[in-house]
Design an enzyme around this catalytic site. Sequence first.
Site, short mmCIF file in Angstrom:
data_model
loop_
_atom_site.label_atom_id
_atom_site.label_comp_id
_atom_site.label_asym_id
_atom_site.label_seq_id
_atom_site.Cartn_x
_atom_site.Cartn_y
_atom_site.Cartn_z
N LYS A 282 0.85 -1.19 0.00
CA LYS A 282 0.00 0.00 0.00
C LYS A 282 0.89 1.25 0.00
O LYS A 282 1.85 1.31 0.76
CB LYS A 282 -0.88 -0.03 1.25
CG LYS A 282 -2.21 0.63 1.10
CD LYS A 282 -3.15 0.16 2.18
CE LYS A 282 -4.48 0.86 2.06
NZ LYS A 282 -5.52 0.25 2.88
N GLU A 368 -19.32 -6.19 9.78
CA GLU A 368 -20.29 -5.48 10.64
C GLU A 368 -21.33 -6.43 11.20
O GLU A 368 -21.79 -6.27 12.33
CB GLU A 368 -20.96 -4.35 9.85
CG GLU A 368 -20.03 -3.17 9.52
CD GLU A 368 -19.14 -3.40 8.32
OE1 GLU A 368 -19.27 -4.46 7.66
OE2 GLU A 368 -18.30 -2.52 8.03
N ARG A 396 -25.35 -3.04 6.79
CA ARG A 396 -24.99 -4.45 6.68
C ARG A 396 -25.51 -5.26 7.87
O ARG A 396 -25.78 -6.44 7.75
CB ARG A 396 -23.46 -4.59 6.67
CG ARG A 396 -22.82 -4.36 5.34
CD ARG A 396 -22.85 -5.62 4.51
NE ARG A 396 -22.57 -5.33 3.11
CZ ARG A 396 -21.37 -5.39 2.56
NH1 ARG A 396 -20.33 -5.73 3.28
NH2 ARG A 396 -21.21 -5.11 1.28
#
Length: 638
Positions: A282, A368, A396
């Site tokens: 990243k 979640e 969610r």
Amino acid sequence: MPLLDRIRGPRDLENLSRDELTQLAAEIRSFLVTSVSRTGGHLGPNLGVVELTLALHRVFDSPKDPIIFDTGHQSYVHKILTGRQEGFGGLRQKGGLSGYPSRAESAHDWVESSHASSSLSWAEGLAKGFRLKGEDRTVVAVIGDGALTGGMAWEAVNNIAVQKDLPLVIVANDNGRSYTPTVGGIARHLISLRTDRRYEQGLDFIRNAMTQTPLVGQAAYDWFHGLKMGLKDVLAPQGLFADLGMKYVGPIDGHDQQEVEHALLQAKRFGGPVIVHVLTQKGHGFEAAEQHEEDRFHSVGQIDEITGMPLAVSSQRSWTDVFSEEILKVGHDRQDVVTLTAAMLHPTGLHRFAEAFPERTFDVGIAEQHAAASAAGLSAAGLHPVVAVYSTFLNRAFDQVLMDVALHRQGVTFVLDRAGITGNDGASHNGVWDCSILSIVPGLHLAAPRDETRLREAVRAAIEIDDAPSVVRFGKDKLPADIEAVRTVDGVDVLVDSGDPQVLVVVHGAFATLGLEVADGLIAQGIGVTVVDPVWALPVNPALPQLAAEHDLVITLEDSGVIGGLGSRLGQEMNRLEIGTPIRQFGVPDRFLDHASRGQILEELGLVPQKIARYAVETVLKGQDHPAEDSAVDSHEN
Ligand SMILES: Cc1ncc(C[n+]2csc(CCOP(=O)(O)OP(=O)(O)O)c2C)c(N)n1
């Protein structure tokens, strides 16, 4: 002439030499850093997928072969390669490029992803559909190790693994991080695949053997490169994916464009579901991002393009800062309080609590649903869990809030950050659904604090509720100054009382300021107004319908959807009690909002004091002329 200027679409990549591809990758990185440092956006994830995206567009025939980016925040390079380079000056701004894939922008964007972990289901459906229709297409899903922690991804894998002839390539873009390092068993498994010693030892053996043979030069290298791909098949640990019956290729160095291309070609030719495990970094190529401990520049505001330092540092505190401080204090006061995050420790402000109480903080991955149900379990075990998520991602976990927490009467607190209109991240990231979905949950308590003092109080009060879900929601904006009540009526704060009860303005959360401005407008027109804030909006405080009965018109203001929202609930209570005062709810209409700044969206929706005050003045005056007859203003004007 820079190579990048010649790239108008994926076809332009076809005849590039290896050196040109290397140069192009460097140009793309430099373009990303310069451009995103001016607009803000997801810099780190995109710097990590430059070679991967080049390889994808050289191997697959997009848009015939759909390339689906999971979460979609890493689709900038894809946008650049599909003719949208010029649009980057307006990234995430009104009328400009979206920060996520967008069908309106390009036929290359099949799925407008942004909520994580859905790509494999989309890909499975598309591939199955194409097969049924006899169309020869390969579907590609690019999914991060973070998004792979989401349950949806595994529901898809469960289905994909048994469809042996499904032309589907899953690229696992493994940078080891979500925002912070990815957690859990899947992440650990990916690490074990990455670092398996048999594979490394095998490669070392071949490499050594090669250097001792007379073969030299480029031919030898190419031969070895090709061989390496084959060897990966033989030597690499196949792990979980193979156990599930899927073909696994990897691990591949994601910054070696040739190697990635090789692997993707191999996967494409296979004709069935293949997982290509690509290792990337990243922030690759931008030192400030590579070194950034917290999140490798996952998402940045405006920054200096050399140092990566933020250009504007606001001294004003955010709602998140206050929650972060308060939950830390709560942690010291109450040993039974535990916190959960779905891979967003810093963005939700839980990092302070986590540093002080690591054993009482759980990062569950981008999960979640699990967070909510696991919290129900923690609560049943005698703890008080606080689940901190962005409002939009609570969608969610609706079923878990309803069935696992509310039905079981478990005391779980949900702290919803980024509630209300957030703006630049686009339709999906506005937190405008929580009040509507939560207002149908029996027994649920919801607070929308208007300022710092009320936020601190609401967090404390929520944690005291031990037999039902409690929710505290707040927005992304900076905190307003505290707004003191002139008095409190049965728990409802009265913020303005002009003395003549004509218009009752019921405010929620950050819209308290809007309510005060509306009141100023009304008072200036000689109309009497009372502004009240229940703070705890659900269940509806019985004092509110009573106050409504004393006025000629009720206006509710909420930074959330009007359909089924807080004002609607008040209207229903008034109906039930047969209180006939007209009520008009102002909030977000039931449509998806294009990306723009919060201010621009509020303006566009008419959620500005002048418009609301004008509506109230006209309605009151009409009511005086022609009682009841004509409520003229279109209730869908928003
Ligand atoms: C359902 C859901 N929860 C949370 C988020 C917020 N979020 C956006 S990106 C991200 C991390 C993604 O990690 P990964 O898939 O590994 O991609 P990377 O950024 O590392 O490339 C998270 C948690 C989201 N988009 N969707």
